[in-house]
Design a protein around this motif. Structure first.
Motif, PDB file in Angstrom:
ATOM      1  N   PRO A 202      -6.450  -7.020  36.164  1.00 30.40           N
ATOM      2  CA  PRO A 202      -6.888  -5.525  35.807  1.00 30.40           C
ATOM      3  C   PRO A 202      -7.295  -5.417  34.386  1.00 30.40           C
ATOM      4  O   PRO A 202      -7.865  -4.334  34.049  1.00 30.40           O
ATOM      5  CB  PRO A 202      -5.578  -4.976  35.870  1.00 30.40           C
ATOM      6  CG  PRO A 202      -4.427  -5.968  35.433  1.00 30.40           C
ATOM      7  CD  PRO A 202      -5.125  -7.206  36.187  1.00 30.40           C
ATOM      8  N   ARG A 203      -7.167  -6.414  33.725  1.00 29.42           N
ATOM      9  CA  ARG A 203      -7.832  -6.292  32.126  1.00 29.42           C
ATOM     10  C   ARG A 203      -9.333  -6.461  32.563  1.00 29.42           C
ATOM     11  O   ARG A 203     -10.051  -7.432  33.186  1.00 29.42           O
ATOM     12  CB  ARG A 203      -7.453  -7.484  31.400  1.00 29.42           C
ATOM     13  CG  ARG A 203      -5.800  -7.472  31.394  1.00 29.42           C
ATOM     14  CD  ARG A 203      -5.116  -8.535  30.735  1.00 29.42           C
ATOM     15  NE  ARG A 203      -5.843  -8.800  29.411  1.00 29.42           N
ATOM     16  CZ  ARG A 203      -5.607  -9.834  28.640  1.00 29.42           C
ATOM     17  NH1 ARG A 203      -4.870 -10.970  29.094  1.00 29.42           N
ATOM     18  NH2 ARG A 203      -6.218  -9.914  27.432  1.00 29.42           N
ATOM     19  N   PRO A 204      -9.997  -5.690  31.645  1.00 23.31           N
ATOM     20  CA  PRO A 204     -11.762  -5.433  31.751  1.00 23.31           C
ATOM     21  C   PRO A 204     -12.292  -6.882  31.144  1.00 23.31           C
ATOM     22  O   PRO A 204     -13.368  -7.536  31.693  1.00 23.31           O
ATOM     23  CB  PRO A 204     -12.096  -4.491  30.937  1.00 23.31           C
ATOM     24  CG  PRO A 204     -10.789  -3.514  30.723  1.00 23.31           C
ATOM     25  CD  PRO A 204      -9.798  -4.415  30.802  1.00 23.31           C
ATOM     26  N   GLU A 205     -11.491  -7.695  30.188  1.00 18.13           N
ATOM     27  CA  GLU A 205     -12.068  -8.721  29.486  1.00 18.13           C
ATOM     28  C   GLU A 205     -12.038  -9.901  30.237  1.00 18.13           C
ATOM     29  O   GLU A 205     -12.660 -10.983  29.904  1.00 18.13           O
ATOM     30  CB  GLU A 205     -11.481  -9.015  28.312  1.00 18.13           C
ATOM     31  CG  GLU A 205      -9.949  -9.019  28.222  1.00 18.13           C
ATOM     32  CD  GLU A 205      -9.126  -7.747  28.060  1.00 18.13           C
ATOM     33  OE1 GLU A 205      -7.884  -7.866  27.870  1.00 18.13           O
ATOM     34  OE2 GLU A 205      -9.931  -6.664  28.062  1.00 18.13           O
TER      35      GLU A 205
END
Length: 619
Positions: free
Chosen positions: A410-413
């Protein structure tokens, strides 16, 4: 007449300058002296002496020969009998001991020594107590001389006082010849301990009651031997232990020895109960009697264990432990037959209880290490490494299936992070590697070392691991809580699965074929039209770049990102409809005719366009 002059005549004179001696002519009182005047005694000697004819002066008699003391007194020793008292509180009936010695005085060098006669089995260091040397008498440097020795006197040598009581005949004659008056001799004092040893041993008078001494002489080395079982299963870690009970007839003592077997896991202490008299019935104790005593006296016991209390087939309690007697030896049987008339000595068969098999419970897997390695710690004290399929390792050596996976997070990076998953066919292990990307802020490198990965939901009892059959294009795998999506695979994976199609599911093989089919079409089309279309494609790209240069369009990075994001499977091709809509959204500043011609040159099939060749016009 009375003399008035008392001076002496001068006898020294000088003649021609030389001094000479002269005879006096006048004596005291001035009486005339005549030369060669002889006395009356000398005249008498001359009258009686006979004249002899000599030609030289008469010889003087030679002196008597000189004899040194060490020659005169060689081997001449004065011997005195003496004793001294030694205090010792350990001697019985007396706190001292009398030790008789001999004092020897050597006349040749005035040395002395003290010697005690050796008595066999005396327990004392006897013999020469003081070695031969000149004995110091006091602190002023004086030494003992034979003139200092006499009978009935005390002499101290090195802090020990000796009493001289007698001497031998030679010593007596020598001292009397030298004018020494000897004291009367004394009697030698006897040793009280020696006198005690010389006393007759009192005879043993047998008592009127039971005679322990007679019992010892009669039954010495005669032992009753019983074979028993000590059942200790009621206690924690208790067991049935075989024992041997010895009853010593000489003193009515009992000893219990434990029988050990080889590899029974017990320490080798054979004596369970030391040899002692065992009480059977205690007397009634008083209220003030201490609850713990060191030894049990006869006043506290009413009855002791006797041979009548032991019998085959019965139990007996010794010091709180119950023993079941199931057999005895031949001597014991004969003794009971002669003493008590017992003839029934049928041994009791001892049946051992079958051991209860305790199932081995394997604890749950705690997640540390490999499951097989952790299981070995539960199976043996010294864990062994799990067995490996050597044939499989040799057959599939250096055979690796590589996949490209993306991290589902779920983390964009983390969305743009790509990894290489390697599956080793030799030992079914997986490793994950992240290629380093410049200016991404991530280190890259090894993400997961080579290990086996279990599927979600698998248990420690029946573990299920990931295999090549589970790796289909677009499928999601979970590795220790992290999810990865397979986006691409190596061509070697497809070739290996096609060569071993019987070992893999058809769905897995078909997914790889569908994934590699567009790429194969592009390669075939490119190889067929490479001669004719390559030149046309280069001309179109040059015309498009010239028009873009006139329009001063420099936003090429956004075009590349847009096409890469639309290519979800990473095949390098896009649908024609999606390609046209993407070009309209990007507002590419070029004519539609050039755009359509470029699309025709980059087309691969009816509905697919190779956007990588298209992007060559937008460097």
């Amino acid at each position: 007449p009375q003399k008035t002059s008392f001076h002496r005549s001068q006898t020294l004179g000088y003649k021609n300058g030389y001094a000479f001696c002269r005879l006096p002519k006048v004596e005291i009182g001035e009486d005339q002296l005549y030369p060669n005047q002889l006395s009356q005694a000398e005249l008498d000697d001359l009258c009686t002496q006979k004249p002899t004819l000599t030609c030289r002066p008469a010889r003087k008699p030679s002196p008597s020969p000189f004899t040194p003391a060490y020659v005169t007194f060689d081997k001449k020793v004065l011997k005195f009998d003496a004793y001294f008292q030694e205090n010792d509180p350990l001697f019985p009936r007396a706190n001292y001991q009398i030790r008789q010695v001999g004092i020897y005085y050597y006349l040749e060098d005035d040395s002395m020594c003290v010697i005690e006669p050796v008595v066999q089995n005396s327990g004392l260091l006897q013999g020469k107590l003081v070695k031969r040397h000149r004995m110091p008498k006091n602190d002023q440097g004086d030494y003992y001389h034979w003139k200092d020795l006499n009978l009935g006197m005390d002499i101290t040598m090195y802090g020990r006082t000796y009493r001289i009581v007698n001497c031998d005949s030679f010593t007596k004659v020598f001292l009397e010849s030298q004018g020494i008056a000897l004291n009367p001799p004394e009697e030698m004092v006897s040793d009280p301990y020696t006198e005690l040893r010389r006393m007759p041993v009192p005879k043993h008078i047998p008592p009127s009651g039971p005679d322990p001494f007679r019992q010892f002489l009669t039954y010495d080395t005669k032992v009753l031997r019983f074979y028993a079982i000590w059942d200790d299963t009621n206690n924690t870690f208790g067991d049935r232990r075989p024992c041997i009970i010895h009853y010593f007839l000489a003193d009515d003592t009992v000893e219990v020895r434990e029988v050990y077997k080889r590899n029974d896991g017990r320490d080798p202490f054979p004596v369970l109960m030391k040899r002692q008299r065992l009480p059977k019935t205690f007397a009634e104790k008083k209220k003030n009697f201490p609850s713990c005593v060191l030894e049990i006296s006869d006043q506290e016991v009413l009855e002791w264990y006797a041979p009548k209390d032991f019998a085959v087939g019965k139990s007996i309690t010794l010091l709180g432990r119950t023993f079941f007697i199931y057999d005895c030896d031949k001597f014991t049987k004969n003794y009971y037959h002669d003493k008590f008339g017992i003839t029934d000595f049928q041994p009791v068969e001892i049946k051992e209880k079958p051991l209860e098999k305790i199932p081995q419970v394997i604890p749950p897997y705690n997640g540390f290490g490999i499951l097989e390695d952790s299981l070995q710690n539960c199976l043996s004290l010294i864990p062994k490494p799990p067995r490996k399929d050597v044939i499989k390792m040799l057959k599939n050596n250096l055979k690796i299936l590589r996949y490209r996976v993306a991290l589902e997070s779920p983390r964009p990076e983390d969305r743009n992070r790509h990894f290489i998953l390697s599956y080793f066919l030799s030992d079914d292990t997986i490793s994950i590697y992240e290629p380093p990307v410049k200016n991404s802020g991530l280190t890259g490198g090894k993400y997961l070392k080579k290990t086996r990965v279990a599927k979600p939901g698998s248990t420690a009892e029946n573990p299920t691991y990931y295999g090549p059959s589970d790796f289909t294009i677009g499928s999601t795998i979970e590795v220790f809580g992290h999810k990865f999506v397979i986006t691409d695979a190596d061509e070697y994976v497809l070739n290996y699965m096609e060569s071993n199609a019987d070992s893999f599911p058809a769905a897995t093989l078909q997914s790889l074929r569908d994934h590699f089919h567009p790429q194969q079409v592009v390669k075939e089309t490119a190889s067929s039209d490479i001669g004719t279309s390559k030149q046309d494609l280069e001309e179109l790209i040059a015309r498009v770049q010239k028009e873009l240069k006139l329009q001063k369009y420099l936003n090429f990075v956004d075009i590349h990102k847009a096409f890469l994001q639309c290519d979800e499977d990473g095949s390098g091709t896009l649908d024609k409809g999606k390609f046209l809509s993407l070009c309209e959204n990007l507002n590419v500043p070029t004519s539609n005719i050039l755009l359509m011609q470029l699309m025709d040159q980059c087309a691969c099939g009816d509905d697919k366009i190779n956007y990588r060749e298209f992007l060559q016009a937008f460097p």
